[in-house]
Design a protein around this motif. Sequence first.
Motif, PDB file in Angstrom:
ATOM      1  N   ALA A 113      56.184  67.922  77.686  1.00  0.00           N
ATOM      2  CA  ALA A 113      57.004  67.536  76.540  1.00  0.00           C
ATOM      3  C   ALA A 113      57.147  65.909  76.410  1.00  0.00           C
ATOM      4  CB  ALA A 113      58.283  67.958  77.006  1.00  0.00           C
ATOM      5  N   GLU A 114      57.049  65.289  77.638  1.00  0.00           N
ATOM      6  CA  GLU A 114      57.153  63.958  77.605  1.00  0.00           C
ATOM      7  C   GLU A 114      55.854  63.308  76.853  1.00  0.00           C
ATOM      8  OE1 GLU A 114      60.017  62.877  81.382  1.00  0.00           O
ATOM      9  OE2 GLU A 114      57.877  62.962  81.672  1.00  0.00           O
ATOM     10  N   LYS A 115      54.723  63.874  77.262  1.00  0.00           N
ATOM     11  CA  LYS A 115      53.661  63.350  76.798  1.00  0.00           C
ATOM     12  C   LYS A 115      53.556  63.744  75.352  1.00  0.00           C
ATOM     13  CE  LYS A 115      51.010  63.767  81.228  1.00  0.00           C
ATOM     14  NZ  LYS A 115      50.023  64.189  81.984  1.00  0.00           N
ATOM     15  N   PHE A 116      53.914  64.864  74.792  1.00  0.00           N
ATOM     16  CA  PHE A 116      53.668  65.270  73.519  1.00  0.00           C
ATOM     17  C   PHE A 116      54.579  64.565  72.730  1.00  0.00           C
ATOM     18  CE2 PHE A 116      55.073  67.656  69.754  1.00  0.00           C
ATOM     19  CZ  PHE A 116      53.992  68.065  69.383  1.00  0.00           C
ATOM     20  N   LEU A 117      55.763  64.215  72.909  1.00  0.00           N
ATOM     21  CA  LEU A 117      56.667  63.372  72.311  1.00  0.00           C
ATOM     22  C   LEU A 117      56.440  61.788  72.239  1.00  0.00           C
ATOM     23  CD1 LEU A 117      60.351  64.589  73.556  1.00  0.00           C
ATOM     24  CD2 LEU A 117      59.471  64.959  71.463  1.00  0.00           C
ATOM     25  N   ARG A 118      55.629  61.447  73.189  1.00  0.00           N
ATOM     26  CA  ARG A 118      55.196  59.886  73.192  1.00  0.00           C
ATOM     27  C   ARG A 118      54.033  59.997  72.251  1.00  0.00           C
ATOM     28  NH1 ARG A 118      54.523  59.528  78.237  1.00  0.00           N
ATOM     29  NH2 ARG A 118      56.607  58.901  78.840  1.00  0.00           N
ATOM     30  N   LEU A 119      53.087  60.985  72.197  1.00  0.00           N
ATOM     31  CA  LEU A 119      52.254  61.114  71.102  1.00  0.00           C
ATOM     32  C   LEU A 119      52.781  60.899  69.830  1.00  0.00           C
ATOM     33  CD1 LEU A 119      49.788  63.659  73.005  1.00  0.00           C
ATOM     34  CD2 LEU A 119      49.383  61.008  72.190  1.00  0.00           C
TER      35      LEU A 119
ATOM     36  N   LEU B  11      50.678  52.395  79.196  1.00  0.00           N
ATOM     37  CA  LEU B  11      50.980  51.499  78.119  1.00  0.00           C
ATOM     38  C   LEU B  11      49.752  50.829  77.404  1.00  0.00           C
ATOM     39  CD1 LEU B  11      53.448  49.601  77.377  1.00  0.00           C
ATOM     40  CD2 LEU B  11      52.761  47.814  78.796  1.00  0.00           C
ATOM     41  N   LEU B  12      48.896  50.492  77.966  1.00  0.00           N
ATOM     42  CA  LEU B  12      47.610  50.190  77.225  1.00  0.00           C
ATOM     43  C   LEU B  12      47.016  51.348  76.388  1.00  0.00           C
ATOM     44  CD1 LEU B  12      45.523  48.214  80.117  1.00  0.00           C
ATOM     45  CD2 LEU B  12      47.054  47.274  78.372  1.00  0.00           C
ATOM     46  N   ALA B  13      47.109  52.475  76.794  1.00  0.00           N
ATOM     47  CA  ALA B  13      46.547  53.744  75.938  1.00  0.00           C
ATOM     48  C   ALA B  13      47.419  54.057  74.883  1.00  0.00           C
ATOM     49  CB  ALA B  13      46.655  54.874  76.867  1.00  0.00           C
ATOM     50  N   ARG B  14      48.976  53.639  75.037  1.00  0.00           N
ATOM     51  CA  ARG B  14      49.713  53.977  74.136  1.00  0.00           C
ATOM     52  C   ARG B  14      49.624  52.759  72.740  1.00  0.00           C
ATOM     53  NH1 ARG B  14      55.901  54.437  74.335  1.00  0.00           N
ATOM     54  NH2 ARG B  14      55.467  55.400  72.208  1.00  0.00           N
ATOM     55  N   PHE B  15      49.481  51.355  73.361  1.00  0.00           N
ATOM     56  CA  PHE B  15      49.012  50.467  72.413  1.00  0.00           C
ATOM     57  C   PHE B  15      47.930  50.542  71.691  1.00  0.00           C
ATOM     58  CE2 PHE B  15      47.973  45.888  71.332  1.00  0.00           C
ATOM     59  CZ  PHE B  15      49.268  45.595  70.391  1.00  0.00           C
TER      60      PHE B  15
ATOM     61  N   PRO C  28      44.514  50.003  67.064  1.00  0.00           N
ATOM     62  CA  PRO C  28      43.213  50.361  67.641  1.00  0.00           C
ATOM     63  C   PRO C  28      42.394  48.984  67.223  1.00  0.00           C
ATOM     64  CG  PRO C  28      43.568  51.711  65.890  1.00  0.00           C
ATOM     65  CD  PRO C  28      45.115  51.191  66.057  1.00  0.00           C
ATOM     66  N   GLU C  29      42.723  48.044  66.379  1.00  0.00           N
ATOM     67  CA  GLU C  29      41.832  46.984  66.028  1.00  0.00           C
ATOM     68  C   GLU C  29      42.368  45.675  66.685  1.00  0.00           C
ATOM     69  OE1 GLU C  29      41.788  46.728  61.700  1.00  0.00           O
ATOM     70  OE2 GLU C  29      41.245  48.639  61.485  1.00  0.00           O
ATOM     71  N   VAL C  30      43.285  45.849  67.950  1.00  0.00           N
ATOM     72  CA  VAL C  30      43.638  44.858  68.479  1.00  0.00           C
ATOM     73  C   VAL C  30      42.982  44.857  69.827  1.00  0.00           C
ATOM     74  CG1 VAL C  30      45.593  43.686  69.622  1.00  0.00           C
ATOM     75  CG2 VAL C  30      46.017  44.634  67.446  1.00  0.00           C
TER      76      VAL C  30
ATOM     77  N   ALA D  70      54.284  42.963  68.880  1.00  0.00           N
ATOM     78  CA  ALA D  70      54.276  44.172  68.823  1.00  0.00           C
ATOM     79  C   ALA D  70      53.862  44.678  70.219  1.00  0.00           C
ATOM     80  CB  ALA D  70      53.137  44.617  67.653  1.00  0.00           C
ATOM     81  N   PHE D  71      53.118  44.010  71.088  1.00  0.00           N
ATOM     82  CA  PHE D  71      52.887  44.651  72.344  1.00  0.00           C
ATOM     83  C   PHE D  71      54.283  44.490  73.300  1.00  0.00           C
ATOM     84  CE2 PHE D  71      50.671  44.048  76.725  1.00  0.00           C
ATOM     85  CZ  PHE D  71      50.564  45.417  76.772  1.00  0.00           C
ATOM     86  N   GLY D  72      54.765  43.199  73.076  1.00  0.00           N
ATOM     87  CA  GLY D  72      56.024  43.120  73.798  1.00  0.00           C
ATOM     88  C   GLY D  72      57.073  44.038  73.278  1.00  0.00           C
ATOM     89  N   ASP D  73      57.275  44.404  72.181  1.00  0.00           N
ATOM     90  CA  ASP D  73      58.198  45.334  71.657  1.00  0.00           C
ATOM     91  C   ASP D  73      58.041  46.510  72.194  1.00  0.00           C
ATOM     92  OD1 ASP D  73      59.336  43.199  70.226  1.00  0.00           O
ATOM     93  OD2 ASP D  73      58.664  43.559  68.314  1.00  0.00           O
ATOM     94  N   LEU D  74      56.653  46.935  72.269  1.00  0.00           N
ATOM     95  CA  LEU D  74      56.569  48.294  72.805  1.00  0.00           C
ATOM     96  C   LEU D  74      56.970  48.427  74.410  1.00  0.00           C
ATOM     97  CD1 LEU D  74      54.930  51.083  72.648  1.00  0.00           C
ATOM     98  CD2 LEU D  74      52.943  50.117  73.356  1.00  0.00           C
TER      99      LEU D  74
END
Length: 290
Positions: free
Chosen positions: A69-75, A108-112, A117-119, A270-274
């Motif tokens: 559930a945590e992974k799904f909501l994060r996605l 964290l890196l995967a989420r960002f 994707p272009e950063v 954006a990365f810091g805010d995440l």
Amino acid sequence: MFEPELLKAFITVVETGGFSKAAERLNSTQSTVSYQIKRLETQAGRTFINRTTRSISLTEDGEVFKGYAEKFLRLVDDAKQHFGAPKLEGTVRFGASDDFATYCLPELLARFRRIHPEVTLSVEIGISRNLVDRLHDGDFDLVLGKRALGDDGGELVFREKMNWVAAHDYEFNPKEPIQLAVFPQPCIYRATALEALGNAGLPWHIVYTCPSLSGVRAAALSGFAITPLASDFVSPDLRVLPNSPVLPEMPEIEFAVYWGKGGDSPAARAFGDLIKSDSGGLQQIFRLAA
């Protein structure tokens, strides 16, 4: 397919420890939250929560489902941010302390990357104080590292209690100084531990020094020494030593984001805010991985 609002209700019940508190957080009613959990369990054909008049607990299936559930909501959240956020480009130079990198950084890196994707991310791992010094020299755009309780540098992300940690069968030798495994200088774990021992008038001896969290934990697991660690790094194969005349109580330690000269770029911001917005999720990742 499980409905996101049902999954959110389930996770909120788990995080708050009850249906009424979950209803308050969700701006809903207890009966509605209870109905949502029943719908979720009916859809899955499993019972996820054991209910009593005073408390709740997760069943074995509930523990497994919580991770999904945590992974799904994060996605779902990542998808919303990806399609709702402006397209960003450029490079973000990021420094992180070794303990954070060991547990939280991959997620964290995967989420960002999913959201932007272009950063391009350029990441370096090291000791917090060294990274912050290099941040001021312009080597990084932002750094996530540790700081002592009360320091005003950076932006607080979360704090954790520090503990004395050792192998389960570790025993003190009263005829010897306290044997320590620590990071090299300048390390806040190390400085805080030595200050606490010094204030208590206790003798100590550094017998093991290693720049990586895995190396320091290995020394503790072997029974060779004790080590100071934040609570979330205490895995089941280690134990927290109780406060006693032998060991003084340890303070909390803080994780903070430090901004450099390049931290004003849209990508770096954006990365810091995440990092800041997902502080609760970061702590959950710590606990799941430790």
